[in-house]
Design a protein around this motif. Sequence first.
Motif, PDB file in Angstrom:
ATOM      1  N   GLY A 218       0.493  -1.050   0.352  1.00  0.00           N
ATOM      2  CA  GLY A 218       0.231   0.093   0.471  1.00  0.00           C
ATOM      3  C   GLY A 218       0.670   0.974   0.731  1.00  0.00           C
ATOM      4  O   GLY A 218       2.017   1.957   0.814  1.00  0.00           O
ATOM      5  N   ASN A 219       0.132   2.591  -0.544  1.00  0.00           N
ATOM      6  CA  ASN A 219       1.310   3.566  -0.817  1.00  0.00           C
ATOM      7  C   ASN A 219       0.931   4.580   0.541  1.00  0.00           C
ATOM      8  O   ASN A 219      -0.056   4.213   1.331  1.00  0.00           O
ATOM      9  CB  ASN A 219       0.787   4.645  -1.695  1.00  0.00           C
ATOM     10  CG  ASN A 219       0.604   3.965  -3.095  1.00  0.00           C
ATOM     11  OD1 ASN A 219       2.261   3.797  -2.926  1.00  0.00           O
ATOM     12  ND2 ASN A 219       0.110   4.498  -3.648  1.00  0.00           N
ATOM     13  N   LYS A 236       5.920   3.403   0.019  1.00  0.00           N
ATOM     14  CA  LYS A 236       5.869   2.285   0.296  1.00  0.00           C
ATOM     15  C   LYS A 236       6.117   1.778   1.732  1.00  0.00           C
ATOM     16  O   LYS A 236       7.245   1.288   2.046  1.00  0.00           O
ATOM     17  CB  LYS A 236       6.527   1.110  -0.838  1.00  0.00           C
ATOM     18  CG  LYS A 236       5.762   1.685  -2.543  1.00  0.00           C
ATOM     19  CD  LYS A 236       4.654   0.860  -2.454  1.00  0.00           C
ATOM     20  CE  LYS A 236       4.423   1.238  -3.889  1.00  0.00           C
ATOM     21  NZ  LYS A 236       2.608   0.437  -3.950  1.00  0.00           N
ATOM     22  N   TYR A 237       5.133   1.330   2.246  1.00  0.00           N
ATOM     23  CA  TYR A 237       5.385   0.782   3.870  1.00  0.00           C
ATOM     24  C   TYR A 237       4.365  -0.435   4.176  1.00  0.00           C
ATOM     25  O   TYR A 237       3.352  -0.120   4.474  1.00  0.00           O
ATOM     26  CB  TYR A 237       4.772   2.014   4.582  1.00  0.00           C
ATOM     27  CG  TYR A 237       5.297   1.964   6.024  1.00  0.00           C
ATOM     28  CD1 TYR A 237       6.206   2.486   6.201  1.00  0.00           C
ATOM     29  CD2 TYR A 237       4.591   1.516   6.918  1.00  0.00           C
ATOM     30  CE1 TYR A 237       7.170   2.203   7.846  1.00  0.00           C
ATOM     31  CE2 TYR A 237       5.057   1.382   8.333  1.00  0.00           C
ATOM     32  CZ  TYR A 237       6.289   1.919   8.678  1.00  0.00           C
ATOM     33  OH  TYR A 237       6.604   1.779  10.045  1.00  0.00           O
ATOM     34  N   PRO A 238       5.111  -1.390   4.202  1.00  0.00           N
ATOM     35  CA  PRO A 238       4.138  -2.648   4.454  1.00  0.00           C
ATOM     36  C   PRO A 238       4.244  -3.034   5.962  1.00  0.00           C
ATOM     37  O   PRO A 238       5.082  -2.897   7.032  1.00  0.00           O
ATOM     38  CB  PRO A 238       6.243  -3.516   4.342  1.00  0.00           C
ATOM     39  CG  PRO A 238       7.026  -3.283   3.845  1.00  0.00           C
ATOM     40  CD  PRO A 238       6.662  -1.497   3.935  1.00  0.00           C
ATOM     41  N   MET A 239       3.240  -2.546   6.201  1.00  0.00           N
ATOM     42  CA  MET A 239       2.778  -2.737   7.780  1.00  0.00           C
ATOM     43  C   MET A 239       2.400  -4.084   8.635  1.00  0.00           C
ATOM     44  O   MET A 239       1.399  -4.908   7.748  1.00  0.00           O
ATOM     45  CB  MET A 239       1.314  -1.693   8.246  1.00  0.00           C
ATOM     46  CG  MET A 239       1.918  -0.913   8.592  1.00  0.00           C
ATOM     47  SD  MET A 239       0.221   0.325   9.009  1.00  0.00           S
ATOM     48  CE  MET A 239       1.103   1.495   8.766  1.00  0.00           C
ATOM     49  N   GLY A 241       1.528  -7.831   9.553  1.00  0.00           N
ATOM     50  CA  GLY A 241      -0.230  -8.117   9.199  1.00  0.00           C
ATOM     51  C   GLY A 241      -0.349  -7.809   7.871  1.00  0.00           C
ATOM     52  O   GLY A 241      -1.009  -8.867   6.788  1.00  0.00           O
ATOM     53  N   MET A 242       0.300  -7.593   6.919  1.00  0.00           N
ATOM     54  CA  MET A 242      -0.490  -7.250   5.953  1.00  0.00           C
ATOM     55  C   MET A 242       0.342  -7.432   4.633  1.00  0.00           C
ATOM     56  O   MET A 242       1.360  -7.686   5.316  1.00  0.00           O
ATOM     57  CB  MET A 242      -0.142  -4.738   5.468  1.00  0.00           C
ATOM     58  CG  MET A 242      -1.661  -4.616   6.684  1.00  0.00           C
ATOM     59  SD  MET A 242      -2.223  -2.700   6.839  1.00  0.00           S
ATOM     60  CE  MET A 242      -3.076  -2.913   5.553  1.00  0.00           C
ATOM     61  N   LYS A 243       0.088  -7.137   3.550  1.00  0.00           N
ATOM     62  CA  LYS A 243       1.443  -7.583   2.231  1.00  0.00           C
ATOM     63  C   LYS A 243       2.230  -6.777   2.434  1.00  0.00           C
ATOM     64  O   LYS A 243       3.278  -5.884   2.529  1.00  0.00           O
ATOM     65  CB  LYS A 243       0.045  -7.114   1.100  1.00  0.00           C
ATOM     66  CG  LYS A 243       0.751  -7.908  -0.247  1.00  0.00           C
ATOM     67  CD  LYS A 243      -0.149  -9.637  -0.264  1.00  0.00           C
ATOM     68  CE  LYS A 243       1.037  -9.952  -1.188  1.00  0.00           C
ATOM     69  NZ  LYS A 243       2.084 -10.186  -1.423  1.00  0.00           N
ATOM     70  N   SER A 244       3.325  -7.769   1.980  1.00  0.00           N
ATOM     71  CA  SER A 244       4.812  -7.262   1.874  1.00  0.00           C
ATOM     72  C   SER A 244       5.559  -6.985   0.868  1.00  0.00           C
ATOM     73  O   SER A 244       4.277  -8.130  -0.249  1.00  0.00           O
ATOM     74  CB  SER A 244       6.069  -8.482   2.808  1.00  0.00           C
ATOM     75  OG  SER A 244       6.962  -7.715   3.113  1.00  0.00           O
ATOM     76  N   GLU A 245       6.526  -6.760   0.289  1.00  0.00           N
ATOM     77  CA  GLU A 245       6.922  -7.032  -0.876  1.00  0.00           C
ATOM     78  C   GLU A 245       7.720  -8.206  -1.314  1.00  0.00           C
ATOM     79  O   GLU A 245       7.875  -9.190  -0.319  1.00  0.00           O
ATOM     80  CB  GLU A 245       8.086  -5.749  -0.902  1.00  0.00           C
ATOM     81  CG  GLU A 245       9.550  -6.347   0.099  1.00  0.00           C
ATOM     82  CD  GLU A 245      10.694  -5.332   0.279  1.00  0.00           C
ATOM     83  OE1 GLU A 245      10.331  -4.091   0.458  1.00  0.00           O
ATOM     84  OE2 GLU A 245      11.563  -5.659   0.826  1.00  0.00           O
TER      85      GLU A 245
END
Length: 722
Positions: A218-219, A236-239, A241-245
């Motif tokens: 996510g942006n 791009k900040y992968p928090m 528990g969320m989607k990673s790169e």
Amino acid sequence: MKKFTLCFLLAGSAAFAQQNFTIEETVMGGRKYAPTTQTAQQWRKNSKSVTYLSSDFSTLFEKSAATSWKETPLATKADFEAALKSKITTDEFTVRTFPFAIDWKTANTFETEVAGKKNNYKVTYDVVAKQITNVVTYSNEGAQAKFASNGNVAWLKDNNIRITSNGNIIEVTNDQNPAIVNGSDYVHRQEFGIDRGMWWNEAGTQLAYYRKDETMVGNYPIINWNEREAVNKDIKYPMAGMKSEEVTLVIYDTKTGNKVTVQTGEPKEQFLTMVSWEPTGKYIFIGVLNREQNHLKFNKYNAATGAFVKTLFEEKASTWVEPQHALTFVPNNPSQFIYQTDFYGFNQMYLYNTDGKLLKNLGYKDVVVKELLGFDAKNTKINYLGTANNGLDKQLYQVDIKSGKTVQLTSVSGMHTASVSDDGTMVLDQYSNVTTPNEISVIDVKSKKATTLVKADNPFTGKINMPKMELVTITSADGKTPLNGRIIYPGNFDATKKYPVMLYVYGGSHAQLVNNRWMGGGGYFDYYMAQQGYVVFTLDNRGSDSRGKKFCDVNHRNLGVNEMADQMKGIEFLKSKSFVDADKIGVFGWSFGGFMTTSLMINHSDVFKVGVAGGPVIDWKYYEIMYGERYMDMPQENPEGYAKTSLLDKAKDLKGRLLVIHGAQDPVVVQQHSMNFIEACIKAGKQVDYFLYPNHEHNVSGKDRIHLYAKVADYFNVHLKK
């Protein structure tokens, strides 16, 4: 439970007036009062000579055993600039100092990088002939340049890779989508020891590089307030528990132009670390770590096809596995390498062969390897810097590869930075401790005789009224682990008086605030606050650096819980002192320290009356995957831990005065943390103070840091000292 381990008084005995630090000197004092030293010192190749820069950085000096360590000039800025302009006539240069970063290649030549008006250059300079003997050129648009042995240079232009080869520029990648990032060192948010994104093989014919696809992440908005109309810059900040790169490793062949994607397999959300070329160039090694960060496979791949060959070894843990180091191959033996890991308790070295067989454990006691310095001239021994004295000291060690026998080459208690001459007969040793500002000497390995090159005087004597400082040992909340602490007494200390306390805290991994070094590892702001009449205390709780893996493992899935328990043992220690005003205890910290500050203010609200939390993590679900999930697992996996450590629903428990500070462009601990906490405080009817630094990211730097420290000091003075 507690004992004093080291004690000293920084102030000199001069009878004339001495002053306290100014608020400006809390930031600039490190330069103004720096102990005498030798800048950029190192061994000259294949010699018994040490080179370093003059105090004005204009001259390269040498001290040699051949001249009884007498200081002699070797080259000047004017020499280097003249040679540069003579060799490269098609560009313009501004040479302000002699190069700081030089790499000796022979007894007379070193390599360094310089920037011209048109291009960037890596040059070889001969200090005897006063000439540039070789030049490698690449575009001044280039970033993160990596040089090959054959003169090729790989560099980045935005999110794409270019190679300069024989004067020609090759477009290795040409991705138009900025969310496809090639060759950058900013992969997996630079966790897992990642410090580069491109690797040449030894021949310089193949380039391995990261390809990071973050289109699925996510942006996250970061606002720039300096424009006429504020501008949003998405990152791009992968928090957690969320989607990673999704990252792959690609190998590019400069001769054929072919690209091969290494077959690191599924799932796509994994971490690729420890990238290492085999010296022959036939194989490449990669550490493949799962998203859960508890299972590492160290794999061997065919460099020509990208095919998986075999898993050399695996590491599994109930907490986490954290690879930090690429392989170091034994010179002249491409079938053996050194692997560093803390998997068995302490970060130490292990000798493997390329089939994955463990040949030798090269670890020594509970020493944590901090820096591998290289091999001796015969490639039979390894020199490294490692811990001692429960992490308070750092010493130079040498281990024999065949026998595994380790010898400690430095001995004085303190923090050493040392290196060994090419012939292995001498050690260049620099150290400080709580009574020694800086001492540099050359030690004969065989006779142990030391020749002093620099012995710095106390730079504060007769100038600054330095408070008394002690290093202390306190037992942790588990009742059995010794913790390192530092107490700085108020200026002009009177044991019959009572003083307010400022606890300065960090508490997170990979950081250590207390050392047996000059000033005890304390910063100028710590001493400034002591001069203003505070007891300033710092404790490295369980979870901090240099004490081994088990020292950190206790914090798994519950960040802040055991750390706070240890910090409260420090508070018990302070309260036992008659000169401590137990009703006036405050706390200050940044980043993880901001999390600790806010946590202590809320969970121990009857103890802490004032707090300043900079860039604080408030809820770990808002933090990034790579760091956050290592210690907390995913929110989906550990809802209890996330709930227990979150501060959002605990704002109602705040009693004291809390100042929250944040950089408005912070891409590390995003501003959402503090904004949501402020909202929670409003809803709970709690007053809280908030301050933003509009043009700063995670840290407040430059002259604005003076403003920051003035604000922190004022907050303590107004709300705690009165």
